[in-house]
Motif scaffolding. Structure first.
Motif, PDB file in Angstrom:
ATOM      1  N   MET A 139       0.839  -1.176   0.000  1.00  9.87           N
ATOM      2  CA  MET A 139       0.000   0.000   0.000  1.00  9.87           C
ATOM      3  C   MET A 139       0.890   1.247   0.000  1.00  9.87           C
ATOM      4  SD  MET A 139      -2.082   2.170   2.662  1.00  9.87           S
ATOM      5  CE  MET A 139      -1.306   1.387   3.982  1.00  9.87           C
ATOM      6  N   GLN A 140       0.477   2.236  -0.752  1.00  8.81           N
ATOM      7  CA  GLN A 140       1.192   3.507  -0.852  1.00  8.81           C
ATOM      8  C   GLN A 140       0.259   4.625  -0.413  1.00  8.81           C
ATOM      9  OE1 GLN A 140       2.594   4.239  -4.824  1.00  8.81           O
ATOM     10  NE2 GLN A 140       3.511   6.177  -4.299  1.00  8.81           N
ATOM     11  N   ARG A 141       0.687   5.415   0.559  1.00  8.57           N
ATOM     12  CA  ARG A 141      -0.080   6.574   1.013  1.00  8.57           C
ATOM     13  C   ARG A 141       0.311   7.773   0.163  1.00  8.57           C
ATOM     14  NH1 ARG A 141       1.240   3.549   5.439  1.00  8.57           N
ATOM     15  NH2 ARG A 141      -0.524   3.025   6.767  1.00  8.57           N
ATOM     16  N   MET A 142      -0.680   8.541  -0.267  1.00  7.99           N
ATOM     17  CA  MET A 142      -0.402   9.661  -1.152  1.00  7.99           C
ATOM     18  C   MET A 142      -1.130  10.910  -0.671  1.00  7.99           C
ATOM     19  SD  MET A 142      -0.580   7.643  -4.744  1.00  7.99           S
ATOM     20  CE  MET A 142       0.534   8.789  -5.540  1.00  7.99           C
ATOM     21  N   GLY A 143      -0.384  12.014  -0.587  1.00  8.46           N
ATOM     22  CA  GLY A 143      -0.949  13.309  -0.247  1.00  8.46           C
ATOM     23  C   GLY A 143      -0.734  14.270  -1.403  1.00  8.46           C
ATOM     24  N   MET A 144      -1.669  15.166  -1.593  1.00  6.06           N
ATOM     25  CA  MET A 144      -1.574  16.132  -2.690  1.00  6.06           C
ATOM     26  C   MET A 144      -2.294  17.413  -2.289  1.00  6.06           C
ATOM     27  SD  MET A 144      -3.845  13.648  -4.924  1.00  6.06           S
ATOM     28  CE  MET A 144      -5.175  12.865  -4.029  1.00  6.06           C
ATOM     29  N   VAL A 145      -1.899  18.515  -2.935  1.00  5.97           N
ATOM     30  CA  VAL A 145      -2.477  19.812  -2.579  1.00  5.97           C
ATOM     31  C   VAL A 145      -2.734  20.621  -3.847  1.00  5.97           C
ATOM     32  CG1 VAL A 145      -0.235  20.946  -2.229  1.00  5.97           C
ATOM     33  CG2 VAL A 145      -2.235  21.790  -1.001  1.00  5.97           C
ATOM     34  N   ILE A 146      -3.759  21.440  -3.780  1.00  3.92           N
ATOM     35  CA  ILE A 146      -4.119  22.339  -4.875  1.00  3.92           C
ATOM     36  C   ILE A 146      -4.872  23.518  -4.274  1.00  3.92           C
ATOM     37  CG2 ILE A 146      -6.375  21.308  -5.418  1.00  3.92           C
ATOM     38  CD1 ILE A 146      -5.537  21.543  -8.437  1.00  3.92           C
ATOM     39  N   GLY A 147      -4.832  24.638  -4.939  1.00  3.78           N
ATOM     40  CA  GLY A 147      -5.625  25.787  -4.505  1.00  3.78           C
ATOM     41  C   GLY A 147      -7.068  25.648  -4.973  1.00  3.78           C
ATOM     42  N   ILE A 148      -7.927  26.454  -4.380  1.00  2.00           N
ATOM     43  CA  ILE A 148      -9.324  26.504  -4.792  1.00  2.00           C
ATOM     44  C   ILE A 148      -9.759  27.965  -4.849  1.00  2.00           C
ATOM     45  CG2 ILE A 148     -10.171  26.164  -2.434  1.00  2.00           C
ATOM     46  CD1 ILE A 148     -12.546  24.575  -3.768  1.00  2.00           C
ATOM     47  N   LYS A 149     -10.539  28.281  -5.854  1.00  4.60           N
ATOM     48  CA  LYS A 149     -11.051  29.648  -5.993  1.00  4.60           C
ATOM     49  C   LYS A 149     -12.083  29.889  -4.891  1.00  4.60           C
ATOM     50  CE  LYS A 149     -10.299  29.639 -10.957  1.00  4.60           C
ATOM     51  NZ  LYS A 149     -10.921  29.529 -12.281  1.00  4.60           N
ATOM     52  N   PRO A 150     -11.893  30.926  -4.088  1.00  4.01           N
ATOM     53  CA  PRO A 150     -12.804  31.138  -2.950  1.00  4.01           C
ATOM     54  C   PRO A 150     -14.262  31.256  -3.366  1.00  4.01           C
ATOM     55  CG  PRO A 150     -11.127  32.880  -3.059  1.00  4.01           C
ATOM     56  CD  PRO A 150     -10.854  31.936  -4.172  1.00  4.01           C
ATOM     57  N   GLU A 151     -14.524  31.874  -4.499  1.00  2.40           N
ATOM     58  CA  GLU A 151     -15.912  32.045  -4.937  1.00  2.40           C
ATOM     59  C   GLU A 151     -16.543  30.736  -5.418  1.00  2.40           C
ATOM     60  OE1 GLU A 151     -13.326  32.972  -8.572  1.00  2.40           O
ATOM     61  OE2 GLU A 151     -13.189  33.230  -6.402  1.00  2.40           O
ATOM     62  N   LEU A 152     -15.744  29.665  -5.568  1.00  2.00           N
ATOM     63  CA  LEU A 152     -16.278  28.374  -6.035  1.00  2.00           C
ATOM     64  C   LEU A 152     -16.196  27.278  -4.968  1.00  2.00           C
ATOM     65  CD1 LEU A 152     -14.973  28.413  -9.715  1.00  2.00           C
ATOM     66  CD2 LEU A 152     -17.283  28.894  -8.874  1.00  2.00           C
ATOM     67  N   ILE A 153     -15.867  27.647  -3.744  1.00  6.81           N
ATOM     68  CA  ILE A 153     -15.788  26.651  -2.665  1.00  6.81           C
ATOM     69  C   ILE A 153     -17.133  25.967  -2.453  1.00  6.81           C
ATOM     70  CG2 ILE A 153     -15.496  26.365  -0.173  1.00  6.81           C
ATOM     71  CD1 ILE A 153     -13.179  28.401  -0.374  1.00  6.81           C
ATOM     72  N   ASP A 154     -18.205  26.744  -2.397  1.00  3.66           N
ATOM     73  CA  ASP A 154     -19.528  26.132  -2.180  1.00  3.66           C
ATOM     74  C   ASP A 154     -19.883  25.173  -3.311  1.00  3.66           C
ATOM     75  OD1 ASP A 154     -19.871  27.396   0.252  1.00  3.66           O
ATOM     76  OD2 ASP A 154     -21.070  29.039  -0.587  1.00  3.66           O
ATOM     77  N   GLU A 155     -19.559  25.537  -4.536  1.00  4.99           N
ATOM     78  CA  GLU A 155     -19.825  24.663  -5.678  1.00  4.99           C
ATOM     79  C   GLU A 155     -19.010  23.371  -5.571  1.00  4.99           C
ATOM     80  OE1 GLU A 155     -21.110  23.181  -9.466  1.00  4.99           O
ATOM     81  OE2 GLU A 155     -21.970  24.416  -7.882  1.00  4.99           O
TER      82      GLU A 155
END
Length: 109
Positions: free
Chosen positions: A1-17
């Protein structure tokens, strides 16, 4: 098993979507991930920095082939067409990455 973490930004106005989409994630998306040996997939939101942190465990033997099986699915491309406009890839990500991979530095079972 391999554990994987990743990150990305999100547009604040589209968080609810983005939250709405993932609250009703399509069964075909979940089935495709499971067929590709992905388990324990979670996405966390950090505000006010507007970052998404993803974590999953890969239980397969051929990561490249399994990821290709996901990306080759029409349903996946339709899902990404909805989710990707919400996201802001990090400038420091590696070539070919949308979500930036992260190195595991600590784990406790």
């Amino acid at each position: 098993m391999q554990r994987m973490g990743m990150v990305i930004g999100i547009k604040p106005e589209l968080i609810d979507e983005y939250k709405r989409l993932h609250a009703a994630c399509w069964p075909e998306i979940l089935a495709g991930l499971a067929a590709a040996h992905v388990k324990n997939y979670s996405i966390f939101l950090r505000e006010p920095e507007n970052l998404l942190f993803g974590y999953w465990e890969y239980h397969g033997a051929d990561f490249a082939a399994d990821m290709k099986s996901i990306s080759d699915q029409d349903v996946t491309r339709r899902w990404w067409a909805l989710c990707s406009p919400c996201q802001v890839p990090l400038p420091s990500r590696n070539p070919g990455e949308h979500w930036a991979g992260m190195a595991l530095v600590f784990h406790m079972d």
